[in-house]
Design a protein around this motif. Structure first.
Motif, PDB file in Angstrom:
ATOM      1  N   THR A  14       3.696   0.151   7.498  1.00 49.43           N
ATOM      2  CA  THR A  14       4.004   0.505   6.114  1.00 49.43           C
ATOM      3  C   THR A  14       3.966  -0.702   5.191  1.00 49.43           C
ATOM      4  O   THR A  14       3.741  -0.550   3.999  1.00 49.43           O
ATOM      5  CB  THR A  14       5.387   1.191   6.000  1.00 49.43           C
ATOM      6  N   ASP A  15       4.181  -1.882   5.706  1.00 49.04           N
ATOM      7  CA  ASP A  15       4.116  -3.083   4.883  1.00 49.04           C
ATOM      8  C   ASP A  15       2.706  -3.315   4.356  1.00 49.04           C
ATOM      9  O   ASP A  15       2.529  -3.925   3.303  1.00 49.04           O
ATOM     10  CB  ASP A  15       4.565  -4.320   5.669  1.00 49.04           C
ATOM     11  N   ALA A  16       1.709  -2.823   5.046  1.00 51.77           N
ATOM     12  CA  ALA A  16       0.321  -3.045   4.666  1.00 51.77           C
ATOM     13  C   ALA A  16      -0.194  -2.012   3.666  1.00 51.77           C
ATOM     14  O   ALA A  16      -1.323  -2.114   3.203  1.00 51.77           O
ATOM     15  CB  ALA A  16      -0.565  -3.042   5.919  1.00 51.77           C
ATOM     16  N   LEU A  17       0.618  -1.018   3.313  1.00 50.01           N
ATOM     17  CA  LEU A  17       0.164   0.008   2.377  1.00 50.01           C
ATOM     18  C   LEU A  17       0.035  -0.564   0.972  1.00 50.01           C
ATOM     19  O   LEU A  17       0.866  -1.336   0.516  1.00 50.01           O
ATOM     20  CB  LEU A  17       1.136   1.192   2.351  1.00 50.01           C
ATOM     21  N   THR A  18      -1.019  -0.163   0.282  1.00 44.79           N
ATOM     22  CA  THR A  18      -1.226  -0.592  -1.096  1.00 44.79           C
ATOM     23  C   THR A  18      -0.437   0.324  -2.033  1.00 44.79           C
ATOM     24  O   THR A  18       0.093   1.360  -1.612  1.00 44.79           O
ATOM     25  CB  THR A  18      -2.714  -0.517  -1.481  1.00 44.79           C
ATOM     26  N   TYR A  19      -0.395  -0.037  -3.291  1.00 48.95           N
ATOM     27  CA  TYR A  19       0.261   0.799  -4.289  1.00 48.95           C
ATOM     28  C   TYR A  19      -0.377   2.182  -4.310  1.00 48.95           C
ATOM     29  O   TYR A  19       0.323   3.194  -4.361  1.00 48.95           O
ATOM     30  CB  TYR A  19       0.169   0.148  -5.673  1.00 48.95           C
ATOM     31  N   ASP A  20      -1.714   2.234  -4.272  1.00 49.04           N
ATOM     32  CA  ASP A  20      -2.414   3.529  -4.285  1.00 49.04           C
ATOM     33  C   ASP A  20      -2.072   4.355  -3.049  1.00 49.04           C
ATOM     34  O   ASP A  20      -1.894   5.573  -3.144  1.00 49.04           O
ATOM     35  CB  ASP A  20      -3.933   3.324  -4.384  1.00 49.04           C
ATOM     36  N   ASP A  21      -1.955   3.711  -1.902  1.00 53.35           N
ATOM     37  CA  ASP A  21      -1.569   4.416  -0.676  1.00 53.35           C
ATOM     38  C   ASP A  21      -0.165   5.008  -0.820  1.00 53.35           C
ATOM     39  O   ASP A  21       0.083   6.160  -0.456  1.00 53.35           O
ATOM     40  CB  ASP A  21      -1.592   3.479   0.539  1.00 53.35           C
ATOM     41  N   LEU A  22       0.754   4.212  -1.344  1.00 53.33           N
ATOM     42  CA  LEU A  22       2.128   4.680  -1.516  1.00 53.33           C
ATOM     43  C   LEU A  22       2.199   5.800  -2.547  1.00 53.33           C
ATOM     44  O   LEU A  22       2.952   6.765  -2.379  1.00 53.33           O
ATOM     45  CB  LEU A  22       3.032   3.521  -1.923  1.00 53.33           C
TER      46      LEU A  22
ATOM     47  N   LEU B 130      -0.197   7.969  -3.239  1.00 52.32           N
ATOM     48  CA  LEU B 130      -0.752   9.146  -2.579  1.00 52.32           C
ATOM     49  C   LEU B 130       0.255   9.742  -1.597  1.00 52.32           C
ATOM     50  O   LEU B 130       0.437  10.959  -1.544  1.00 52.32           O
ATOM     51  CB  LEU B 130      -2.050   8.783  -1.845  1.00 52.32           C
ATOM     52  N   LEU B 131       0.945   8.898  -0.875  1.00 52.42           N
ATOM     53  CA  LEU B 131       1.973   9.356   0.057  1.00 52.42           C
ATOM     54  C   LEU B 131       3.080  10.089  -0.703  1.00 52.42           C
ATOM     55  O   LEU B 131       3.538  11.145  -0.280  1.00 52.42           O
ATOM     56  CB  LEU B 131       2.555   8.170   0.833  1.00 52.42           C
ATOM     57  N   GLY B 132       3.492   9.558  -1.853  1.00 48.06           N
ATOM     58  CA  GLY B 132       4.492  10.214  -2.684  1.00 48.06           C
ATOM     59  C   GLY B 132       4.018  11.564  -3.181  1.00 48.06           C
ATOM     60  O   GLY B 132       4.779  12.542  -3.207  1.00 48.06           O
ATOM     61  N   ASP B 133       2.745  11.648  -3.581  1.00 47.99           N
ATOM     62  CA  ASP B 133       2.181  12.927  -4.035  1.00 47.99           C
ATOM     63  C   ASP B 133       2.162  13.950  -2.908  1.00 47.99           C
ATOM     64  O   ASP B 133       2.445  15.130  -3.127  1.00 47.99           O
ATOM     65  CB  ASP B 133       0.767  12.734  -4.580  1.00 47.99           C
ATOM     66  N   MET B 134       1.851  13.498  -1.705  1.00 47.95           N
ATOM     67  CA  MET B 134       1.804  14.418  -0.561  1.00 47.95           C
ATOM     68  C   MET B 134       3.198  14.882  -0.172  1.00 47.95           C
ATOM     69  O   MET B 134       3.398  16.027   0.208  1.00 47.95           O
ATOM     70  CB  MET B 134       1.111  13.740   0.630  1.00 47.95           C
ATOM     71  N   ALA B 135       4.182  14.010  -0.289  1.00 46.01           N
ATOM     72  CA  ALA B 135       5.549  14.362   0.084  1.00 46.01           C
ATOM     73  C   ALA B 135       6.177  15.302  -0.932  1.00 46.01           C
ATOM     74  O   ALA B 135       7.049  16.096  -0.606  1.00 46.01           O
ATOM     75  CB  ALA B 135       6.398  13.097   0.219  1.00 46.01           C
ATOM     76  N   GLY B 136       5.732  15.219  -2.180  1.00 40.41           N
ATOM     77  CA  GLY B 136       6.260  16.101  -3.222  1.00 40.41           C
ATOM     78  C   GLY B 136       7.442  15.492  -3.939  1.00 40.41           C
ATOM     79  O   GLY B 136       7.947  14.436  -3.589  1.00 40.41           O
ATOM     80  N   LYS B 137       7.865  16.184  -4.951  1.00 39.78           N
ATOM     81  CA  LYS B 137       8.973  15.721  -5.781  1.00 39.78           C
ATOM     82  C   LYS B 137      10.257  16.458  -5.377  1.00 39.78           C
ATOM     83  O   LYS B 137      10.241  17.619  -5.038  1.00 39.78           O
ATOM     84  CB  LYS B 137       8.695  16.020  -7.252  1.00 39.78           C
ATOM     85  N   VAL B 138      11.356  15.767  -5.432  1.00 38.10           N
ATOM     86  CA  VAL B 138      12.650  16.350  -5.135  1.00 38.10           C
ATOM     87  C   VAL B 138      13.394  16.505  -6.462  1.00 38.10           C
ATOM     88  O   VAL B 138      13.575  15.529  -7.180  1.00 38.10           O
ATOM     89  CB  VAL B 138      13.468  15.462  -4.172  1.00 38.10           C
ATOM     90  N   SER B 139      13.777  17.711  -6.777  1.00 42.94           N
ATOM     91  CA  SER B 139      14.504  17.947  -8.014  1.00 42.94           C
ATOM     92  C   SER B 139      15.946  17.496  -7.861  1.00 42.94           C
ATOM     93  O   SER B 139      16.631  17.865  -6.916  1.00 42.94           O
ATOM     94  CB  SER B 139      14.469  19.429  -8.384  1.00 42.94           C
TER      95      SER B 139
END
Length: 109
Positions: free
Chosen positions: A6-14, A16-25
């Motif tokens: 996870t340390d090697a993930l770029t901003y774009d990777d993170l 995209l990961l956030g978009d896939m995980a979804g938003k928590v209200s």
């Protein structure tokens, strides 16, 4: 070592990961929002103007006598109803004191 992946993930990777995980209200539900009472500022002002001031701290506009305002049940801070509903749909804490706002309990039948 653990964590290297996870340390090697770029901003774009993170991102995209956030978009896939979804938003928590973190806000109140629609049902909770509609259960919160509001009143005319003219009815609230004589009792609250000194403590609340005469301005909504969300939009920074003065309260007008005919406007609907919403005193939060937990802390009694007062906002324009529309401002409070918009805020509480996103975040269930008072913008001034961070007290957690819960919808009033439904009356028992």
């Amino acid at each position: 070592e653990e964590g290297d992946e996870t340390d090697a993930l770029t901003y774009d990777d993170l991102s995209l990961l956030g978009d896939m995980a979804g938003k928590v209200s973190k806000g109140l539900t629609t049902q909770g929002l509609t259960a919160l009472p509001s009143r005319a500022w003219a009815d609230v002002a004589p009792h609250a103007a000194e403590a609340a001031g005469d301005r909504c701290c969300i939009c920074q506009c003065d309260f007008e006598p005919a406007e609907e305002v919403m005193p939060l049940p937990v802390c009694c801070h007062i906002y324009h109803t529309a401002c409070a509903l918009q805020w509480l749909a996103i975040n269930r804490v008072c913008p001034v004191c961070n007290a957690e706002v819960a919808a009033p309990a439904a009356p028992e039948a």
